[in-house]
Design a protein around this motif. Structure first.
Motif, PDB file in Angstrom:
ATOM      1  N   VAL A  41       0.842  -1.205   0.000  1.00  0.00           N
ATOM      2  CA  VAL A  41       0.000   0.000   0.000  1.00  0.00           C
ATOM      3  C   VAL A  41       0.872   1.248   0.000  1.00  0.00           C
ATOM      4  CG1 VAL A  41      -1.660   1.325   1.375  1.00  0.00           C
ATOM      5  CG2 VAL A  41      -1.987  -1.134   1.044  1.00  0.00           C
ATOM      6  N   GLY A  42       1.947   1.240   0.774  1.00  0.00           N
ATOM      7  CA  GLY A  42       2.856   2.391   0.795  1.00  0.00           C
ATOM      8  C   GLY A  42       3.495   2.627  -0.556  1.00  0.00           C
ATOM      9  N   ALA A  43       3.924   1.552  -1.218  1.00  0.00           N
ATOM     10  CA  ALA A  43       4.527   1.694  -2.548  1.00  0.00           C
ATOM     11  C   ALA A  43       3.511   2.218  -3.556  1.00  0.00           C
ATOM     12  CB  ALA A  43       5.090   0.354  -3.007  1.00  0.00           C
ATOM     13  N   PHE A  46       3.033   5.927  -2.858  1.00  0.00           N
ATOM     14  CA  PHE A  46       4.215   6.666  -3.330  1.00  0.00           C
ATOM     15  C   PHE A  46       4.184   6.812  -4.844  1.00  0.00           C
ATOM     16  CE2 PHE A  46       8.554   6.656  -4.972  1.00  0.00           C
ATOM     17  CZ  PHE A  46       9.041   7.801  -4.381  1.00  0.00           C
ATOM     18  N   ALA A  47       3.854   5.737  -5.553  1.00  0.00           N
ATOM     19  CA  ALA A  47       3.802   5.785  -7.018  1.00  0.00           C
ATOM     20  C   ALA A  47       2.698   6.745  -7.477  1.00  0.00           C
ATOM     21  CB  ALA A  47       3.570   4.388  -7.578  1.00  0.00           C
ATOM     22  N   PHE A  48       1.558   6.737  -6.788  1.00  0.00           N
ATOM     23  CA  PHE A  48       0.454   7.624  -7.153  1.00  0.00           C
ATOM     24  C   PHE A  48       0.855   9.089  -6.977  1.00  0.00           C
ATOM     25  CE2 PHE A  48      -3.390   9.987  -5.953  1.00  0.00           C
ATOM     26  CZ  PHE A  48      -4.120   9.828  -7.116  1.00  0.00           C
ATOM     27  N   VAL A  49       1.452   9.401  -5.822  1.00  0.00           N
ATOM     28  CA  VAL A  49       1.874  10.787  -5.580  1.00  0.00           C
ATOM     29  C   VAL A  49       2.957  11.184  -6.575  1.00  0.00           C
ATOM     30  CG1 VAL A  49       3.035  12.288  -3.897  1.00  0.00           C
ATOM     31  CG2 VAL A  49       1.207  10.758  -3.155  1.00  0.00           C
ATOM     32  N   TYR A  50       3.887  10.302  -6.858  1.00  0.00           N
ATOM     33  CA  TYR A  50       4.953  10.587  -7.829  1.00  0.00           C
ATOM     34  C   TYR A  50       4.371  10.890  -9.207  1.00  0.00           C
ATOM     35  CZ  TYR A  50       9.027   9.932 -10.811  1.00  0.00           C
ATOM     36  OH  TYR A  50       9.998  10.100 -11.731  1.00  0.00           O
ATOM     37  N   LEU A  51       3.416  10.088  -9.641  1.00  0.00           N
ATOM     38  CA  LEU A  51       2.826  10.299 -10.960  1.00  0.00           C
ATOM     39  C   LEU A  51       1.975  11.573 -11.004  1.00  0.00           C
ATOM     40  CD1 LEU A  51       1.808   6.667 -11.902  1.00  0.00           C
ATOM     41  CD2 LEU A  51       3.648   8.040 -12.876  1.00  0.00           C
TER      42      LEU A  51
END
Length: 54
Positions: A41-43, A46-51
């Motif tokens: 869930v953390g990964a 993180f990927a969602f916020v990064y994108l």
């Protein structure tokens, strides 16, 4: 190997594999499951916020 036995309902067979009990391949600990879920869930977050920021 097949073992034949006589039962009330007639002849039946039980395979040797069905008669043996095997331990679990690994002892699952629920804390490990929760840790892996939290990491996933953390990964994903993180990927969602990064994108969203790129």
């Amino acid at each position: 190997m097949i073992y034949f036995t006589e039962a009330l309902g007639g002849p039946s067979y039980i395979t040797a594999m069905n008669r043996q009990t095997y331990p679990a391949p690994f002892d699952s600990d629920i804390r490990i499951d929760y840790a892996l879920i939290a990491i996933g869930v953390g990964a994903a977050l993180f990927a969602f916020v990064y994108l969203m920021l790129v």
